[in-house]
Scaffold this active site. Structure first.
Site, short mmCIF file in Angstrom:
data_model
loop_
_atom_site.label_atom_id
_atom_site.label_comp_id
_atom_site.label_asym_id
_atom_site.label_seq_id
_atom_site.Cartn_x
_atom_site.Cartn_y
_atom_site.Cartn_z
N GLU A 66 -20.35 -13.06 -14.08
CA GLU A 66 -20.17 -12.03 -13.04
C GLU A 66 -18.79 -11.40 -13.21
O GLU A 66 -17.77 -12.01 -12.88
CB GLU A 66 -20.31 -12.66 -11.65
CG GLU A 66 -20.08 -11.67 -10.52
CD GLU A 66 -20.04 -12.32 -9.14
OE1 GLU A 66 -20.63 -13.41 -8.96
OE2 GLU A 66 -19.41 -11.74 -8.25
N ARG A 76 -12.93 -5.70 -9.67
CA ARG A 76 -11.64 -5.76 -8.99
C ARG A 76 -10.52 -5.24 -9.86
O ARG A 76 -9.38 -5.15 -9.40
CB ARG A 76 -11.32 -7.21 -8.61
CG ARG A 76 -12.21 -7.76 -7.52
CD ARG A 76 -11.66 -9.08 -7.05
NE ARG A 76 -12.50 -9.69 -6.05
CZ ARG A 76 -12.03 -10.45 -5.08
NH1 ARG A 76 -10.75 -10.70 -4.98
NH2 ARG A 76 -12.87 -10.97 -4.21
N THR A 93 -18.55 -7.59 -6.91
CA THR A 93 -17.76 -6.66 -6.10
C THR A 93 -18.38 -5.26 -6.13
O THR A 93 -17.65 -4.25 -6.11
CB THR A 93 -16.27 -6.61 -6.53
OG1 THR A 93 -15.90 -7.83 -7.13
CG2 THR A 93 -15.37 -6.35 -5.34
N LYS A 127 -26.10 -14.56 -1.90
CA LYS A 127 -24.84 -15.26 -2.09
C LYS A 127 -24.36 -15.63 -0.68
O LYS A 127 -24.39 -14.77 0.21
CB LYS A 127 -23.90 -14.27 -2.79
CG LYS A 127 -22.43 -14.52 -2.68
CD LYS A 127 -21.72 -13.56 -3.64
CE LYS A 127 -20.24 -13.46 -3.34
NZ LYS A 127 -19.52 -12.79 -4.42
O1 LIG Z 1 -15.16 -10.12 -5.74
C1 LIG Z 1 -16.22 -10.34 -5.13
O2 LIG Z 1 -17.17 -9.57 -5.12
C2 LIG Z 1 -16.41 -11.55 -4.38
O3 LIG Z 1 -17.41 -11.69 -3.78
C3 LIG Z 1 -15.38 -12.57 -4.32
C4 LIG Z 1 -15.61 -13.75 -5.23
O4 LIG Z 1 -16.96 -14.11 -5.29
C5 LIG Z 1 -14.84 -14.89 -4.72
O5 LIG Z 1 -13.55 -14.47 -4.41
C6 LIG Z 1 -14.76 -16.03 -5.68
O6 LIG Z 1 -14.21 -17.08 -4.97
P1 LIG Z 1 -13.32 -18.21 -5.61
O7 LIG Z 1 -14.19 -18.96 -6.57
O8 LIG Z 1 -12.89 -19.05 -4.45
O9 LIG Z 1 -12.18 -17.52 -6.30
#
Ligand SMILES: O=C(O)C(=O)C[C@H](O)[C@H](O)COP(=O)(O)O
Length: 203
Positions: free
Chosen positions: A41, A45, A68, A128
């Protein structure tokens, strides 16, 4: 094109990737695929995310999706880049319908029963759970998911190698998402090892 259920069942973890430099795209994707995590994925960002998607698509065995994805505009862009699945942090009617019309495997974020019900109304069944830990962790998802036996989940946000097995022991959880498998600045060997550890997770 495959469906979201098969994407979620290829491996226990979907790496959530934030790639700042397009030169890292191929080594990171190779390390993850070699370690046993084929579904990638790539979050929108960073400014180079679409180039990263195109580069990763050249890696044999990689199944490259976009994360995202916030709007129908984002959706159009990532479809043009040739993604095989789409992840969003939340579910809107516009985005849900557009993803459905495009026929692309779609994994929208939900955090409440009403959001799951809206998704089910749109014909979606795979979600999700985001942000997983901040929303109350596994006890919260267990309670929220209970009335929706047909729904399947990928908790993401705060999930780690340590907590993933417990999440995965819930029958409605097909996989987890996490950024821990590809930390910023990590070399290929490190990412391959983290991926192999994640791919071997047993519920
Ligand atoms: O950017 C996006 O679309 C999101 O939905 C955020 C990510 O899925 C999470 O930030 C991952 O979370 P961590 O594994 O805790 O770093």
């Amino acid at each position: 094109m495959t469906d979201i259920h098969s994407i979620m069942t290829k491996a226990p973890v979907i790496p959530v990737l934030v790639i700042d430099d397009v030169d890292d795209a191929i080594p990171v994707a190779e390390a993850l695929v070699e370690g046993g995590l084929p579904c990638l994925e790539v979050t929108l960002r960073t400014p180079c995310a679409l180039d990263v998607i195109e580069a990763m698509k050249t890696v044999p065995g990689a199944i490259v999706g976009a994360g995202t994805v916030l709007s129908t505009k984002d959706l159009e862009k990532v479809l043009r880049a040739g993604v095989e699945f789409v992840v969003s942090p939340g579910l809107t009617e516009n985005l849900g319908r557009a993803a459905k019309d495009a026929g692309v495997p779609f994994l929208p974020g939900v955090a409440t029963s009403a959001e799951i019900m809206e998704g089910l109304d749109m014909g979606l069944s795979h979600f999700k759970f985001f942000p997983a830990e901040a929303n109350g962790g596994l006890p919260a998802l267990k309670a929220i998911a209970a009335p929706f036996g047909m729904a399947k989940f990928c908790p993401t946000g705060g999930v780690s190698l340590k907590t993933a097995p417990e999440w995965l022991s819930h029958p409605q959880i097909l996989c987890v998402g996490g950024s821990w498998v590809a930390p910023k600045g990590a070399d290929k060997d490190t990412i391959r090892k983290l991926a192999a550890e994640a791919a071997a997770i047993q519920p």
